[in-house]
Scaffold this motif. Structure first.
Motif, PDB file in Angstrom:
ATOM      1  N   ILE A 262     -43.619   7.588   2.659  1.00 31.46           N
ATOM      2  CA  ILE A 262     -45.013   7.568   3.125  1.00 31.46           C
ATOM      3  C   ILE A 262     -45.029   7.027   4.543  1.00 31.46           C
ATOM      4  CG2 ILE A 262     -47.329   6.638   2.770  1.00 31.46           C
ATOM      5  CD1 ILE A 262     -46.730   6.455  -0.203  1.00 31.46           C
ATOM      6  N   TRP A 263     -45.529   7.841   5.465  1.00 33.15           N
ATOM      7  CA  TRP A 263     -45.677   7.440   6.864  1.00 33.15           C
ATOM      8  C   TRP A 263     -47.159   7.351   7.190  1.00 33.15           C
ATOM      9  CZ3 TRP A 263     -41.922  11.299   9.825  1.00 33.15           C
ATOM     10  CH2 TRP A 263     -40.610  11.105   9.357  1.00 33.15           C
ATOM     11  N   ILE A 264     -47.552   6.352   7.982  1.00 30.17           N
ATOM     12  CA  ILE A 264     -48.946   6.253   8.412  1.00 30.17           C
ATOM     13  C   ILE A 264     -48.992   5.974   9.906  1.00 30.17           C
ATOM     14  CG2 ILE A 264     -49.633   5.366   6.149  1.00 30.17           C
ATOM     15  CD1 ILE A 264     -50.166   2.643   7.636  1.00 30.17           C
ATOM     16  N   GLY A 265     -50.107   6.358  10.509  1.00 29.96           N
ATOM     17  CA  GLY A 265     -50.302   6.101  11.926  1.00 29.96           C
ATOM     18  C   GLY A 265     -51.756   6.285  12.301  1.00 29.96           C
ATOM     19  N   GLY A 266     -52.018   6.228  13.610  1.00 29.65           N
ATOM     20  CA  GLY A 266     -53.384   6.359  14.107  1.00 29.65           C
ATOM     21  C   GLY A 266     -53.929   5.028  14.573  1.00 29.65           C
ATOM     22  N   ALA A 267     -55.042   5.091  15.321  1.00 31.06           N
ATOM     23  CA  ALA A 267     -55.635   3.877  15.889  1.00 31.06           C
ATOM     24  C   ALA A 267     -56.046   2.893  14.814  1.00 31.06           C
ATOM     25  CB  ALA A 267     -56.851   4.248  16.744  1.00 31.06           C
ATOM     26  N   GLY A 268     -56.426   3.388  13.634  1.00 35.12           N
ATOM     27  CA  GLY A 268     -56.840   2.496  12.559  1.00 35.12           C
ATOM     28  C   GLY A 268     -55.705   1.654  12.019  1.00 35.12           C
ATOM     29  N   ALA A 269     -54.467   2.131  12.184  1.00 32.67           N
ATOM     30  CA  ALA A 269     -53.314   1.387  11.675  1.00 32.67           C
ATOM     31  C   ALA A 269     -52.820   0.338  12.658  1.00 32.67           C
ATOM     32  CB  ALA A 269     -52.175   2.358  11.349  1.00 32.67           C
ATOM     33  N   VAL A 270     -53.307   0.386  13.897  1.00 34.51           N
ATOM     34  CA  VAL A 270     -52.910  -0.604  14.897  1.00 34.51           C
ATOM     35  C   VAL A 270     -53.444  -1.975  14.485  1.00 34.51           C
ATOM     36  CG1 VAL A 270     -53.172  -1.334  17.299  1.00 34.51           C
ATOM     37  CG2 VAL A 270     -52.835   1.082  16.761  1.00 34.51           C
ATOM     38  N   GLY A 271     -52.592  -2.982  14.535  1.00 35.51           N
ATOM     39  CA  GLY A 271     -53.040  -4.334  14.237  1.00 35.51           C
ATOM     40  C   GLY A 271     -53.015  -4.705  12.772  1.00 35.51           C
ATOM     41  N   LEU A 272     -52.484  -3.833  11.918  1.00 39.74           N
ATOM     42  CA  LEU A 272     -52.343  -4.215  10.520  1.00 39.74           C
ATOM     43  C   LEU A 272     -51.460  -5.462  10.413  1.00 39.74           C
ATOM     44  CD1 LEU A 272     -51.794  -0.883   8.521  1.00 39.74           C
ATOM     45  CD2 LEU A 272     -53.782  -2.374   8.453  1.00 39.74           C
ATOM     46  N   ASP A 273     -51.906  -6.427   9.642  1.00 36.85           N
ATOM     47  CA  ASP A 273     -51.134  -7.673   9.532  1.00 36.85           C
ATOM     48  C   ASP A 273     -49.794  -7.444   8.848  1.00 36.85           C
ATOM     49  OD1 ASP A 273     -53.161  -9.111  10.724  1.00 36.85           O
ATOM     50  OD2 ASP A 273     -54.177  -9.498   8.831  1.00 36.85           O
ATOM     51  N   ARG A 274     -49.762  -6.507   7.937  1.00 39.36           N
ATOM     52  CA  ARG A 274     -48.524  -6.218   7.213  1.00 39.36           C
ATOM     53  C   ARG A 274     -48.608  -4.800   6.677  1.00 39.36           C
ATOM     54  NH1 ARG A 274     -52.022  -8.957   4.293  1.00 39.36           N
ATOM     55  NH2 ARG A 274     -52.435  -8.435   2.120  1.00 39.36           N
ATOM     56  N   LEU A 282     -45.998   4.157  11.986  1.00 42.70           N
ATOM     57  CA  LEU A 282     -45.640   4.836  13.236  1.00 42.70           C
ATOM     58  C   LEU A 282     -46.874   4.840  14.130  1.00 42.70           C
ATOM     59  CD1 LEU A 282     -43.780   7.845  11.579  1.00 42.70           C
ATOM     60  CD2 LEU A 282     -42.703   5.842  12.626  1.00 42.70           C
ATOM     61  N   LEU A 283     -46.862   4.042  15.185  1.00 42.53           N
ATOM     62  CA  LEU A 283     -48.080   3.818  15.960  1.00 42.53           C
ATOM     63  C   LEU A 283     -48.235   4.740  17.154  1.00 42.53           C
ATOM     64  CD1 LEU A 283     -48.309  -0.074  15.856  1.00 42.53           C
ATOM     65  CD2 LEU A 283     -49.491   1.605  14.442  1.00 42.53           C
ATOM     66  N   THR A 284     -47.189   5.463  17.534  1.00 43.14           N
ATOM     67  CA  THR A 284     -47.296   6.395  18.657  1.00 43.14           C
ATOM     68  C   THR A 284     -46.734   7.752  18.246  1.00 43.14           C
ATOM     69  OG1 THR A 284     -45.107   5.950  19.616  1.00 43.14           O
ATOM     70  CG2 THR A 284     -46.919   4.463  20.254  1.00 43.14           C
ATOM     71  N   LEU A 285     -47.123   8.777  18.981  1.00 46.34           N
ATOM     72  CA  LEU A 285     -46.605  10.112  18.700  1.00 46.34           C
ATOM     73  C   LEU A 285     -45.114  10.196  19.000  1.00 46.34           C
ATOM     74  CD1 LEU A 285     -49.563  12.300  20.009  1.00 46.34           C
ATOM     75  CD2 LEU A 285     -48.919  11.883  17.629  1.00 46.34           C
ATOM     76  N   HIS A 286     -44.643   9.427  19.971  1.00 45.02           N
ATOM     77  CA  HIS A 286     -43.202   9.396  20.240  1.00 45.02           C
ATOM     78  C   HIS A 286     -42.446   8.860  19.027  1.00 45.02           C
ATOM     79  CE1 HIS A 286     -43.139  10.612  24.440  1.00 45.02           C
ATOM     80  NE2 HIS A 286     -44.146   9.798  24.693  1.00 45.02           N
ATOM     81  N   GLU A 287     -43.014   7.853  18.360  1.00 45.10           N
ATOM     82  CA  GLU A 287     -42.380   7.318  17.158  1.00 45.10           C
ATOM     83  C   GLU A 287     -42.354   8.364  16.055  1.00 45.10           C
ATOM     84  OE1 GLU A 287     -43.949   3.587  15.820  1.00 45.10           O
ATOM     85  OE2 GLU A 287     -43.931   2.720  17.820  1.00 45.10           O
ATOM     86  N   VAL A 288     -43.389   9.181  15.972  1.00 45.47           N
ATOM     87  CA  VAL A 288     -43.425  10.247  14.961  1.00 45.47           C
ATOM     88  C   VAL A 288     -42.312  11.253  15.211  1.00 45.47           C
ATOM     89  CG1 VAL A 288     -44.770  12.168  14.021  1.00 45.47           C
ATOM     90  CG2 VAL A 288     -45.894   9.987  14.508  1.00 45.47           C
ATOM     91  N   THR A 289     -42.194  11.727  16.447  1.00 47.70           N
ATOM     92  CA  THR A 289     -41.167  12.740  16.741  1.00 47.70           C
ATOM     93  C   THR A 289     -39.764  12.156  16.555  1.00 47.70           C
ATOM     94  OG1 THR A 289     -41.295  12.218  19.123  1.00 47.70           O
ATOM     95  CG2 THR A 289     -42.642  14.040  18.320  1.00 47.70           C
ATOM     96  N   ASP A 290     -39.561  10.884  16.936  1.00 50.22           N
ATOM     97  CA  ASP A 290     -38.261  10.250  16.707  1.00 50.22           C
ATOM     98  C   ASP A 290     -37.959  10.159  15.212  1.00 50.22           C
ATOM     99  OD1 ASP A 290     -37.841   9.937  19.400  1.00 50.22           O
ATOM    100  OD2 ASP A 290     -38.425   7.823  19.457  1.00 50.22           O
ATOM    101  N   ALA A 291     -38.976   9.816  14.417  1.00 47.66           N
ATOM    102  CA  ALA A 291     -38.777   9.684  12.968  1.00 47.66           C
ATOM    103  C   ALA A 291     -38.417  11.019  12.336  1.00 47.66           C
ATOM    104  CB  ALA A 291     -40.038   9.116  12.318  1.00 47.66           C
TER     105      ALA A 291
END
Length: 317
Positions: A262-274, A282-291
């Protein structure tokens, strides 16, 4: 009372949910409502501009606790300092400015033609990374500042979605790998995130199965089985209530088979405590393509470590 609106109206106009507005009122004293004759909350219309600024800065990764107590002037200064546009090459920054000018002129035909020209010039991956991402930010900022209306934002959204869907149709790989199921949770209406992930992952050889937005949680494991998904990928916008994300992910992880990532991302996921165990952030599109690129290498490495008798090694348990 004059120049006031209901909590439903201010929520719709600002893009911030009613429950979040109530929470901020309790925690920070803003927005501060009055009460009408029936005792219902009503809000001064002028508070909307400040809420829009807060919304844009949260979209850019800042925390509400940093923003809500600030004045409108301070928020505007922060927004002016954001590097969405400045972080891209100078030529693409100029392109974004020119595209924004066409949107503000309401020249839909010219805007459509120019967007297509930029995709052809850059290729879809660089277009998404270097033009579409900052352009999305510029459109949101222009709306906050009152330079465009919500109708203009909708025109842009429809146009860019149509363009990316066309690109997806040209690069999709039905026999690709890994197999990625892409969607948003119930209540998450925004689709630009899943479209960008779809086209970029497809370019890197993934087979993307998009369910569109708002897939009920009980349908996701069924879809993962039906479409033989290796990965379930979800996008959360900043409009999605953050307090709901962790409980949602824990429930999702409990119903999706453990062999499906399960992968998650997007502005809503920024700042999640855990992040719950078994969830990849995955907080950026570059991280998505690398993954996506590294997924095959990781699985190959796991297979190489598997004992010849077919039993799982201790490192895989």
């Amino acid at each position: 009372m004059t120049d006031v609106c209901t909590i439903a109206a201010i929520s719709l106009d600002s893009g911030i949910s009613k429950e979040v507005l109530r929470k901020w009122e309790e925690r920070y004293g803003f927005p501060g409502p009055e009460r009408d004759a029936s005792g219902h909350r009503v809000y001064a219309v002028h508070q909307t501009a400040r809420l829009k600024l807060i919304k844009r800065l949260i979209d850019n990764g800042m925390r509400p606790s940093q923003l809500v107590p600030l004045s409108e002037e301070a928020l505007q200064s922060l927004l002016d300092e954001q590097s969405i546009i400045n972080s891209v090459p100078a030529m693409e920054s100029q392109v974004v400015d020119e595209l924004m000018a066409l949107l503000q002129l309401h020249d839909r035909s010219a805007l459509d033609d120019r967007l297509k020209q930029e995709v052809k010039r850059l290729g879809v991956e660089k277009f998404v990374m270097e033009v579409m991402c900052p352009l999305n930010g510029a459109v949101g900022t222009a709306w906050v500042q009152g330079k465009i209306g919500i109708r203009d934002e909708h025109v842009y959204s429809e146009m860019i979605q149509s363009l990316i869907r066309e690109e997806i149709s040209q690069v999709s790989k039905p026999d690709g790998w890994p197999r990625m199921l892409i969607t948003t949770p119930s209540g998450e209406l925004h689709t630009l995130g899943i479209l960008m992930v779809n086209v970029l992952a497809s370019l890197h050889s993934a087979c993307c199965i998009s369910l569109g937005p708002q897939t009920p949680i009980q349908e996701i494991p069924i879809a993962a089985a039906d479409y033989r998904a290796d990965i379930v990928c979800l996008c959360f916008s900043a409009a999605f209530p953050k307090r709901k994300i962790l409980p949602y992910l824990k429930e999702l992880r409990s119903v999706v088979p453990q062999n499906v990532e399960i992968w998650i991302g997007g502005a809503g996921a920024v700042g999640l405590d855990r992040s719950p165990r078994g969830i990849r952030l995955l907080l950026t599109l570059h991280e998505v393509t690398d993954a996506v690129r590294n997924y095959g290498r990781a699985k190959y490495s796991q297979r190489q470590r598997r004992p010849a008798n077919g039993l799982r090694s201790n490192t895989e348990s």
